[in-house]
Design an enzyme around this catalytic site. Structure first.
Site, PDB file in Angstrom:
ATOM      1  N   LYS A  57       0.844  -1.194   0.000  1.00 33.84           N
ATOM      2  CA  LYS A  57       0.000   0.000   0.000  1.00 33.84           C
ATOM      3  C   LYS A  57       0.884   1.250   0.000  1.00 33.84           C
ATOM      4  O   LYS A  57       0.606   2.217  -0.722  1.00 33.84           O
ATOM      5  CB  LYS A  57      -0.930  -0.010   1.220  1.00 33.84           C
ATOM      6  CG  LYS A  57      -2.031  -1.068   1.110  1.00 33.84           C
ATOM      7  CD  LYS A  57      -2.800  -1.292   2.408  1.00 33.84           C
ATOM      8  CE  LYS A  57      -3.827  -2.418   2.214  1.00 33.84           C
ATOM      9  NZ  LYS A  57      -4.500  -2.841   3.447  1.00 33.84           N
ATOM     10  N   GLN A 101      -4.759  -1.572   9.681  1.00 30.97           N
ATOM     11  CA  GLN A 101      -4.585  -2.882   9.048  1.00 30.97           C
ATOM     12  C   GLN A 101      -5.081  -3.987   9.979  1.00 30.97           C
ATOM     13  O   GLN A 101      -4.707  -4.041  11.152  1.00 30.97           O
ATOM     14  CB  GLN A 101      -3.100  -3.094   8.693  1.00 30.97           C
ATOM     15  CG  GLN A 101      -2.808  -4.359   7.922  1.00 30.97           C
ATOM     16  CD  GLN A 101      -3.362  -4.346   6.492  1.00 30.97           C
ATOM     17  OE1 GLN A 101      -3.561  -3.292   5.901  1.00 30.97           O
ATOM     18  NE2 GLN A 101      -3.617  -5.517   5.953  1.00 30.97           N
ATOM     19  N   ASP A 124     -11.292   2.712   4.260  1.00 30.19           N
ATOM     20  CA  ASP A 124     -11.545   1.274   4.260  1.00 30.19           C
ATOM     21  C   ASP A 124     -13.048   0.980   4.262  1.00 30.19           C
ATOM     22  O   ASP A 124     -13.456  -0.169   4.097  1.00 30.19           O
ATOM     23  CB  ASP A 124     -10.929   0.680   5.533  1.00 30.19           C
ATOM     24  CG  ASP A 124     -10.008  -0.479   5.263  1.00 30.19           C
ATOM     25  OD1 ASP A 124      -9.816  -0.826   4.089  1.00 30.19           O
ATOM     26  OD2 ASP A 124      -9.487  -1.035   6.244  1.00 30.19           O
TER      27      ASP A 124
HETATM   28  N1  GUN Z   1      -6.365  -6.912   6.014  1.00 25.19           N
HETATM   29  C1  GUN Z   1      -6.407  -7.567   4.827  1.00 25.19           C
HETATM   30  N2  GUN Z   1      -7.003  -6.800   3.898  1.00 25.19           N
HETATM   31  C2  GUN Z   1      -7.336  -5.640   4.514  1.00 25.19           C
HETATM   32  C3  GUN Z   1      -7.983  -4.444   4.076  1.00 25.19           C
HETATM   33  O1  GUN Z   1      -8.395  -4.282   2.938  1.00 25.19           O
HETATM   34  N3  GUN Z   1      -8.144  -3.481   5.016  1.00 25.19           N
HETATM   35  C4  GUN Z   1      -7.728  -3.643   6.294  1.00 25.19           C
HETATM   36  N4  GUN Z   1      -7.939  -2.642   7.150  1.00 25.19           N
HETATM   37  N5  GUN Z   1      -7.134  -4.731   6.734  1.00 25.19           N
HETATM   38  C5  GUN Z   1      -6.939  -5.717   5.842  1.00 25.19           C
END
Ligand code: GUN
Length: 291
Positions: A57, A101, A124
């Site tokens: 990311k 995350q 998100d």
């Molecule tokens: N863990 C795995 N994929 C994601 C995601 O898209 N967002 C978040 N916050 N955690 C994740």
């Protein structure tokens, strides 16, 4: 069974195109000496899969010109410390998007933390306000992975309208918001999960089958209707007998591609789309917060 193998839905290529478009928009802002969009990804602990996602990311942010305000916290960080960090980012005008995350270490209450994020920065789409907007069919920030699935379907002109879409998985991150987005697109939606009886019968009635359970090989060819669209959201790391490790989805790809009309690969399908949607949500949030 159809005589041809399925067409691949190339999430990697589409994600790259979306990122190029975002990069151009951001270059224009830069040329006008405007503030650039900013994203903060918070990670707690040292889960290796999460660390790889977060690195991805941040790299993607750098590529398109989004400023990163991410922070890594040690495993033993307290709830109050993470809350304080979120509050500080909520107040920080350089930050348009905040993502915590998941999964978090067990001693942390992830729901309580997600509730602390300013909904206008919730890139998100997991805050109750944005989830509520999704339930009500109102505009708002949408969860990245399900939004990426919808964007990829749109790209290949696969219209869910009137189709039977089966979502396997009911997580807050994918299954539930995915079902709601498909409903918004006029699909007839079934949600199946780990307690579902007759999963094979339900799956094989799907025109659009979305696997988001996190179990390698869960979807076998006999569970897929000939001509269906199969979207594999699973990302599982497996190790073979020689000790080599691979990423695989929830779908038995080689067998299912003989039955389906469209299929996403793993890697290179939905994974890159999630990142592209995160960047796109950050830019959307930037524009909305300035207007
Ligand atoms: N863990 C795995 N994929 C994601 C995601 O898209 N967002 C978040 N916050 N955690 C994740």
């Amino acid at each position: 069974m159809s005589s041809q193998t399925a067409q691949l839905l190339d999430g990697k290529a589409l994600a790259q195109r979306i990122q190029e478009e975002l990069a151009q928009q951001i270059q224009t802002l830069q040329a006008q000496n405007q503030r650039l969009p900013g994203l903060a990804v918070l990670m707690v602990g040292d889960n290796p899969a999460s660390a790889a996602y977060v690195r991805n990311k941040e790299r993607a942010c750098q590529k398109v010109g989004i400023a990163s305000f991410g922070r890594q916290f040690p495993t033993e960080t307290t709830q109050a410390e993470v809350e304080q960090a979120i509050q500080a980012l909520n107040q920080d005008d350089r930050v348009d998007g905040i993502l915590v995350q998941l999964p978090l270490p067990d001693h942390l209450d992830s729901v309580a933390l997600l509730n602390q994020i300013d909904p206008s920065k919730d890139v998100d789409g997991l805050h109750p306000v944005n989830m509520g907007r999704l339930v009500r069919g109102e505009p708002g920030l949408r969860s990245c992975t399900p939004a990426g699935v919808m964007r990829l379907l749109q790209e290949y002109q696969i219209d869910p309208k009137g189709k039977h879409a089966v979502v396997i998985g009911r997580s807050i991150l994918v299954g539930k918001p995915q079902a709601l987005l498909l409903l918004e697109a006029d699909a007839t939606v079934t949600i199946a999960h780990s307690k579902t009886q007759n999963l094979a019968a339900i799956a094989s009635s799907a025109d659009i089958l979305i696997a988001a359970i996190g179990r390698p090989g869960l979807i076998t060819a006999d569970m897929v209707k000939p001509g269906a669209t199969v979207i594999d959201v699973g990302i599982n790391r497996i190790t073979d007998y020689e000790g080599k490790s691979y990423l695989v989805g929830d779908v038995e790809f080689e067998a299912v591609r003989q039955v389906a009309e469209f299929i996403t690969p793993v890697p290179g399908g939905i994974g890159p789309m999630t990142v592209a949607m995160l960047l796109s949500n950050t830019v959307q949030s930037y524009h909305q917060r300035r207007s």
